[in-house]
Design a protein around this motif. Structure first.
Motif, PDB file in Angstrom:
ATOM      1  N   THR A 105       0.834  -1.206   0.000  1.00 52.56           N
ATOM      2  CA  THR A 105       0.000   0.000   0.000  1.00 52.56           C
ATOM      3  C   THR A 105       0.868   1.255   0.000  1.00 52.56           C
ATOM      4  O   THR A 105       0.526   2.250  -0.643  1.00 52.56           O
ATOM      5  N   THR A 106       1.982   1.211   0.712  1.00 52.18           N
ATOM      6  CA  THR A 106       2.897   2.350   0.706  1.00 52.18           C
ATOM      7  C   THR A 106       3.459   2.579  -0.696  1.00 52.18           C
ATOM      8  O   THR A 106       3.581   3.723  -1.153  1.00 52.18           O
ATOM      9  N   LYS A 107       3.802   1.512  -1.382  1.00 54.96           N
ATOM     10  CA  LYS A 107       4.269   1.634  -2.764  1.00 54.96           C
ATOM     11  C   LYS A 107       3.209   2.299  -3.634  1.00 54.96           C
ATOM     12  O   LYS A 107       3.509   3.165  -4.466  1.00 54.96           O
ATOM     13  N   ALA A 108       1.959   1.882  -3.433  1.00 49.97           N
ATOM     14  CA  ALA A 108       0.872   2.444  -4.242  1.00 49.97           C
ATOM     15  C   ALA A 108       0.715   3.935  -3.984  1.00 49.97           C
ATOM     16  O   ALA A 108       0.584   4.741  -4.928  1.00 49.97           O
ATOM     17  N   TYR A 109       0.723   4.349  -2.715  1.00 48.69           N
ATOM     18  CA  TYR A 109       0.563   5.768  -2.391  1.00 48.69           C
ATOM     19  C   TYR A 109       1.758   6.584  -2.887  1.00 48.69           C
ATOM     20  O   TYR A 109       1.594   7.740  -3.318  1.00 48.69           O
ATOM     21  N   ALA A 110       2.951   5.993  -2.837  1.00 54.03           N
ATOM     22  CA  ALA A 110       4.128   6.685  -3.370  1.00 54.03           C
ATOM     23  C   ALA A 110       3.998   6.887  -4.873  1.00 54.03           C
ATOM     24  O   ALA A 110       4.364   7.947  -5.410  1.00 54.03           O
ATOM     25  N   CYS A 111       3.461   5.883  -5.555  1.00 54.30           N
ATOM     26  CA  CYS A 111       3.239   6.011  -7.006  1.00 54.30           C
ATOM     27  C   CYS A 111       2.244   7.126  -7.314  1.00 54.30           C
ATOM     28  O   CYS A 111       2.444   7.905  -8.263  1.00 54.30           O
ATOM     29  N   VAL A 112       1.177   7.199  -6.525  1.00 54.68           N
ATOM     30  CA  VAL A 112       0.186   8.258  -6.746  1.00 54.68           C
ATOM     31  C   VAL A 112       0.824   9.631  -6.560  1.00 54.68           C
ATOM     32  O   VAL A 112       0.600  10.557  -7.351  1.00 54.68           O
ATOM     33  N   THR A 113       1.632   9.781  -5.516  1.00 56.25           N
ATOM     34  CA  THR A 113       2.293  11.060  -5.264  1.00 56.25           C
ATOM     35  C   THR A 113       3.239  11.416  -6.398  1.00 56.25           C
ATOM     36  O   THR A 113       3.276  12.565  -6.862  1.00 56.25           O
TER      37      THR A 113
END
Length: 898
Positions: A436-444
């Motif tokens: 999930t952290t990877k996903a949020y980093a990608c969104v940012t």
């Protein structure tokens, strides 16, 4: 009958025997003695539970009372004792005794029976017997208080099961429970509230409580001296507050103020968390939030959040604010109370749970544009960047989530993130342990791509190579967001170069097309659509089977979408050979370049083969593969001059978009980077003619309409430096050359095709477009064997010439310039490839039975009247140069084998 057959003399005579007499001969008097039924009490020393269970079958009340009392003390000690009594058969006997007419026996039996229900195995047995109605009847005020207490105690445990909750609700249990809530005995209060709390799991019960006026009695126990009661009241209010009508009742009876006041009490801090959880549901209601704000309660709550020294209370308050802030109207109210500053303040603490809750609240608040600015002004960006580097994985996760919302459509926050060193942190988070952290980093990172300076900075820090990890993640959201990053950065040339250098990116991206997750497939399709503007990437995408996967997706009713259709179109536009084989048609804006070939149509279930694979095949009797490969080393510019022609002969053309095909996009990009510009002169047709280039990089100029409709941007892009133009030419061919070198196939230049260009160019320089088309048609017909009547097509004998060429070249691949005899398919191929080099827009359409034709769009006019443009088919076989109106009878004769 008596044995022996003898009968006594008296019996025989029928006389009655005389009574006993004494020795003196006098009759003896019988003394009557009185019977004493009094039994001396027997004191038994009962040392086993089994004996006490046996005593439950006694008919004496005293024995029953004492047996139940002993069994109560025994069962209350442990669950093992309860189960032992149940296995001895005590449960059913005790239930029978709860019906006893003696109230003391009934009370003691109810106490034991109530305690027995605490064991789950015994409850399973109790649900099989019809005991609930009777136990509810024991809640009435006519029974003793202890009977009420242990009856509700029994119900409290029985209501752990959902089926029991529904059953007791149908038996109108709420009304006696509400009565018991008002009792003074704390045990009765607690058990009644606990039972209500469990029944409130059923949504129907929440409205029934309101109808029975039960909300206020529950709320009245909020400030109980017993924490267990207060905690249970908060749990009940939390569930009741999910109903909007219940929230209105709570507002009307002053429940909000009472809860805010309760939170402010120091002596009740042990249950503040539960009260805040209940308040969270109330704060979600805008009317409740307005009321709290108007009474000053919200300000007190904000202050309390910051002043509290209990981390659990601060975390609960932050969660309550975060939940309430999900509504846009509520976010405005919180903004007025400076809630963003309070949440940033909580991030400065040492407790991770508090900081996690604050990050969650900030993530919700950041959905408001105003809050994004406020958070930045309170050093929220700097603090979140620090949180993103903490050891706690959940803290990194939710701080990254907050940052993704803060950077959405906010250039100021994006620049602030860069200034605070957050870009390096985000790239490191792409390798985080939590998906999930990877996903949020990608969104940012995708949000940051809107700023060109930041985008360049991120690419220089190694974004593309770090995207491999989220692309390979097992979590679909991480995969989807990683694909989204590729599409966001794929517009940048530096990003595309990095993708080429990091070859594993492409196969992983293509594999996402097979995902069962809609968002993953959608984002993967969009990323492929963007990246296909780079020919080297497009070749890799094709090589890894993306075309077949996307075609299968478009045949599925459930998986087909506009994104899959767009991906298919872009993949085909990036590889015109594949597009022509699959679709059988190239549009006028599909400009053929060196390496374009016609392998024939791909049948259902067939596979498109690369030119290397086709060249590797042994010479066979199948149709030859026509190839265009005529690179030119010395490129010189050629222009047309004004001839004074009219608009009537102009072509009505569809403008090229920047991503219609590979060559156009690369041309537009390279033209903006050129240091020197060359001027061009337009003809009366409004198109710009250029020296033919092997890479087809001049088609931006060929794609323009008449001069009056050209924009300044088109004019600028038409000018390009010759030396700069050679670089993309070599680059475009690198994909073919490199792949050819790997397979051992090296296509040779086609000098004949280049000679055709040099020969036809002078003939069309000073003539209108319609005449250019006719001239080129006659030229193609002349080079392919001349005019052929319809009756002679079958006997033309072009197959013999083709087979001779294949034998001569020892290959099934034939350069188009070497073909000297051809019919529809060969001539249409040559016309299209020459027209693309000359700037004449036309289509290439494949028919059945080796038919193919070219279409052009021309406008007509009569005097000062201009008519809409029409589509014409160019005759290059029977009457070369003749234009046949599309969809006419002549057109059908030309395109369809009769």
């Amino acid at each position: 009958m008596v044995k022996g057959g003898k009968v006594s003399s008296s019996a025989a005579t029928g006389k009655t025997p005389a009574p006993n007499t004494a020795k003196g001969g006098k009759p003896r008097q019988q003394e009557e003695k009185a019977i004493d039924e009094t039994f001396e009490p027997l004191k038994l020393d009962v040392k086993g539970a089994q004996t006490a269970v046996v005593c439950l079958r006694s008919t004496e009340d005293t024995v029953l009372i004492r047996a139940c009392d002993s069994l109560f003390k025994f069962a209350d000690k442990s669950d093992g004792n309860k189960l032992m009594l149940h296995e001895m058969g005590a449960t059913d006997i005790l239930f029978t005794l709860t019906h006893h007419e003696n109230p003391i026996v009934q009370r003691n039996a109810t106490m034991v029976f109530g305690v027995m229900a605490a064991h789950p195995d015994i409850r399973r047995h109790l649900r099989k017997i019809d005991c609930i109605p009777h136990m509810i009847s024991l809640l009435s005020p006519e029974h003793e208080q202890l009977t009420n207490e242990f009856s509700v105690y029994w119900l409290r445990y029985m209501c752990n099961d959902y089926s029991t909750k529904s059953q007791v609700l149908q038996l109108n249990v709420l009304q006696p429970l509400i009565r018991l809530i008002n009792e003074t005995d704390p045990d009765i209060k607690f058990n009644s509230l606990s039972t209500v709390d469990r029944i409130l799991d059923d949504f129907n019960a929440r409205s029934l409580i309101r109808e029975l006026n039960g909300i206020e009695p529950i709320l009245n126990n909020l400030k109980s001296e017993y924490p267990q009661i207060t905690e249970t009241v908060c749990n009940c209010i939390q569930k009741l507050a999910t109903d909007p009508f219940n929230r209105a009742v709570i507002r009307d009876i002053g429940g909000l103020d009472r809860m805010i006041d309760f939170i402010g009490l120091d002596e009740t801090k042990d249950v503040h968390v539960h009260c805040l959880n209940a308040l969270a549901n109330l704060l979600e209601d805008t009317e409740c939030l307005d009321l709290i704000q108007s009474n000053g309660g919200l300000k007190r709550l904000m202050q309390f959040v910051q002043d509290s020294v209990v981390p659990a209370v601060q975390a609960a308050a932050a969660k309550a604010i975060g939940r309430a802030a999900r509504k846009p109207q509520n976010r405005k109210i919180f903004a007025e109370q400076d809630a963003e500053r309070a949440m940033v303040f909580l991030l400065l603490g040492d407790n991770d749970e508090v900081r996690i809750a604050a990050c969650q609240a900030l993530a919700v608040m950041a959905e408001s544009m105003l809050s994004r600015e406020t958070i930045r002004n309170n050093d929220g960006i700097l603090t979140l960047v620090q949180m993103m580097q903490k050891d706690n994985p959940r803290l990194r996760e939710f701080s990254t989530l907050a940052m993704s919302n803060l950077t959405q459509s906010n250039p100021n926050n994006i620049r602030e993130l860069q200034d605070q060193g957050g870009l390096e942190v985000l790239i490191r988070l792409l390798n985080d342990e939590k998906d999930t952290t990877k996903a949020y980093a990608c969104v940012t990172l995708a949000n940051c791509s809107t700023d060109q300076v930041v985008r360049t900075n991120i690419l220089e820090k190694g974004l593309i190579k770090n995207l491999l990890v989220p692309l390979q993640a097992s979590y679909e959201l991480a995969q989807a967001k990683a694909a989204m990053v590729l599409s966001a950065y794929g517009i940048d040339q530096k990003a595309r170069e990095d993708i080429i250098n990091n070859q594993p990116i492409i196969p992983h991206l293509v594999s996402l097309l097979k995902s069962n997750h809609d968002e993953v497939r959608r984002n993967a399709c969009f990323a492929i659509s963007v990246l296909c503007i780079e020919q080297a990437i497009a070749i890799e995408i094709l090589r890894h089977g993306a075309l077949e996967i996307v075609r299968d997706l478009n045949t599925s009713e459930s998986r087909k979408s506009k994104f899959t259709e767009m991906a298919l179109q872009k993949i085909l536009d990036s590889h015109l050979s594949a597009k022509y084989s699959y679709l059988g048609r190239l549009e006028s804006n599909n400009i053929t370049t060196d390496g374009f070939y016609d392998m024939g149509p791909v049948r259902d279930g067939g596979t498109f083969l690369t030119i290397e694979e086709l060249a590797a095949e042994e010479v066979n009797d199948r149709r030859p593969i026509l190839l265009l490969y005529a690179p030119e080393k010395n490129v010189t510019q050629w222009t047309t001059t004004t001839t004074g022609g009219s608009y009537d002969d102009d072509i009505s053309r569809v403008p090229f978009s920047s991503d219609d095909n590979l060559s156009t996009s690369v041309t537009a990009m390279k033209s903006s980077e050129s240091k020197e510009k060359l001027g061009t002169t337009t003809t009366t047709t409004g198109r710009t003619a250029k020296t033919p280039k092997s890479s087809g990089k001049d088609k931006d100029g060929r794609s323009s309409v008449d001069q009056s409709s050209r924009s300044k941007k088109d004019k600028t892009s038409d000018k390009r430096d010759v030396s700069e133009d050679k670089k993309p030419t070599e680059k475009d061919l690198s994909g073919v050359t490199s792949s050819n070198s790997k397979s051992g196939y090296k296509p040779t230049a086609d000098p004949d095709f280049q000679m055709y260009l040099e020969e036809i160019q002078p003939q069309i320089i000073r003539v209108p477009l319609s005449e250019q088309i006719s001239t080129l048609a006659r030229f193609v017909s002349e080079k392919m064997g001349g005019t052929i009547s319809p009756d002679d097509v079958a006997t033309f004998g072009y197959e013999v010439a083709m087979n001779q060429l294949k034998a001569e070249l020892h290959s099934n691949v034939i350069p188009i310039g070497r073909v000297r005899k051809g019919i529809h398919a060969q001539r249409a191929f040559l016309f299209k490839t020459l027209a693309d080099r000359l700037g004449i827009p036309c289509t290439l359409t494949r028919g059945n039975y080796n038919r193919a034709w070219n279409e052009v769009i021309l406008g007509e006019s009569s005097g000062s009247v201009r008519y809409p443009a029409k589509t014409w088919i160019v005759d290059i076989l029977h009457e070369p140069g003749r234009l046949i109106l599309a969809n006419s009878s002549d057109a059908r004769i030309y395109t369809i084998l009769s």
